[in-house]
Design a protein around this motif. Structure first.
Motif, PDB file in Angstrom:
ATOM      1  N   ARG A   1     148.667  83.056  -6.371  1.00 35.32           N
ATOM      2  CA  ARG A   1     149.810  82.836  -5.464  1.00 35.32           C
ATOM      3  C   ARG A   1     150.971  82.137  -6.161  1.00 35.32           C
TER       4      ARG A   1
ATOM      5  N   GLN B   1     145.967  89.108   2.118  1.00 35.05           N
ATOM      6  CA  GLN B   1     146.633  87.836   1.832  1.00 35.05           C
ATOM      7  C   GLN B   1     146.000  86.687   2.616  1.00 35.05           C
TER       8      GLN B   1
ATOM      9  N   TRP C   1     142.654  82.298  -6.783  1.00 35.82           N
ATOM     10  CA  TRP C   1     143.660  82.838  -5.880  1.00 35.82           C
ATOM     11  C   TRP C   1     144.861  81.915  -5.739  1.00 35.82           C
ATOM     12  N   SER C   2     144.656  80.620  -5.926  1.00 36.13           N
ATOM     13  CA  SER C   2     145.782  79.685  -5.901  1.00 36.13           C
ATOM     14  C   SER C   2     146.703  79.959  -7.095  1.00 36.13           C
TER      15      SER C   2
ATOM     16  N   LEU D   1     136.894  80.649  -6.487  1.00 36.49           N
ATOM     17  CA  LEU D   1     137.757  81.626  -5.825  1.00 36.49           C
ATOM     18  C   LEU D   1     139.072  80.991  -5.398  1.00 36.49           C
ATOM     19  N   ASP D   2     138.992  79.763  -4.888  1.00 40.60           N
ATOM     20  CA  ASP D   2     140.194  79.072  -4.459  1.00 40.60           C
ATOM     21  C   ASP D   2     141.127  78.816  -5.628  1.00 40.60           C
TER      22      ASP D   2
ATOM     23  N   ARG E   1     142.806  84.896   1.086  1.00 40.69           N
ATOM     24  CA  ARG E   1     143.017  83.881   0.047  1.00 40.69           C
ATOM     25  C   ARG E   1     143.229  82.488   0.636  1.00 40.69           C
TER      26      ARG E   1
END
Length: 215
Positions: A215, A137, A211-212, A207-208, A140
């Protein structure tokens, strides 16, 4: 264009060395930095102390001095004989790992404490909790700053040119010896560094975003 085309061998050799330094040091610093971050959040006081001391010393020591030690002081210790390239990789890895550690540790602190407590209640050890619950976690949350650290590492490889390591930072000296316009040559060096940094930036953003959304 003449400066580039006439000295293409210099640019290929220089940036080949830069990429080799970067890849080895990036992988090494990510592994070492993550280990030290685990030490810094460890429940064992000795490990926390060692991790804190490492980060404090390396973050406050100029990279030039770190490379100076490995290039000139280490050989005098007469331990294992290593090439300048290997010593440069070690110096860059140790230096960058301190910054990776702080980035990873900040990511660990973003994970709710309740999750770690729940994993311990299920019988997980500290290592299992960190590796299977917290770090996945935390990663991320640290992609943008971690990418910035690696971009800084890419640029820091140029310092190795002063210690007989073949990489992009030493191109200007060779151009000067050959009688070419050094300013134009350095503009090409800057352009190639931008080209190398752009893929890292694009990867970080993708990637951001992914993964955002997760989430």
């Amino acid at each position: 264009m003449n400066v580039l085309l006439d000295n293409l061998d210099l640019y290929l050799r220089g940036f080949g060395g830069t990429l080799a330094l970067f890849v080895v040091s990036a992988i090494g610093s990510l592994i070492l930095g993550t280990i030290i971050a685990g030490m810094r959040v460890s429940p064992v006081p000795v490990l926390r102390g060692v991790g804190t001391l490492y980060v404090t010393v390396l973050r406050n020591t100029p990279l030039t001095l770190v490379l100076f030690f490995f290039a000139f002081a280490y050989p005098r210790l007469e331990l294992v004989e290593l090439s300048f390239y290997t010593l440069a990789c070690i110096g860059l890895t140790l230096y960058t790992a301190a910054f990776v550690c702080e980035v990873v540790r900040s990511g660990i602190n973003t994970v709710p404490v309740g999750q770690a407590e729940a994993s311990r209640a299920l019988g997980f050890s500290f290592t299992q909790t960190l590796g299977q619950v917290v770090l996945p976690q935390a990663v991320r949350a640290v992609v943008p700053p971690l990418t910035n650290v690696q971009i800084a590492l890419l640029k820091n490889t140029t310092i190795a040119a002063g210690f007989a390591v073949v990489e992009a930072g030493g191109i200007y000296a060779n151009l000067s010896e050959r009688g070419y316009n050094v300013f134009v040559g350095l503009l090409w060096v800057a352009l190639f560094f931008i080209i190398l940094v752009v893929p890292l930036t694009i990867l970080q953003r993708r990637l951001d975003q992914r993964w955002s959304a997760a989430r």
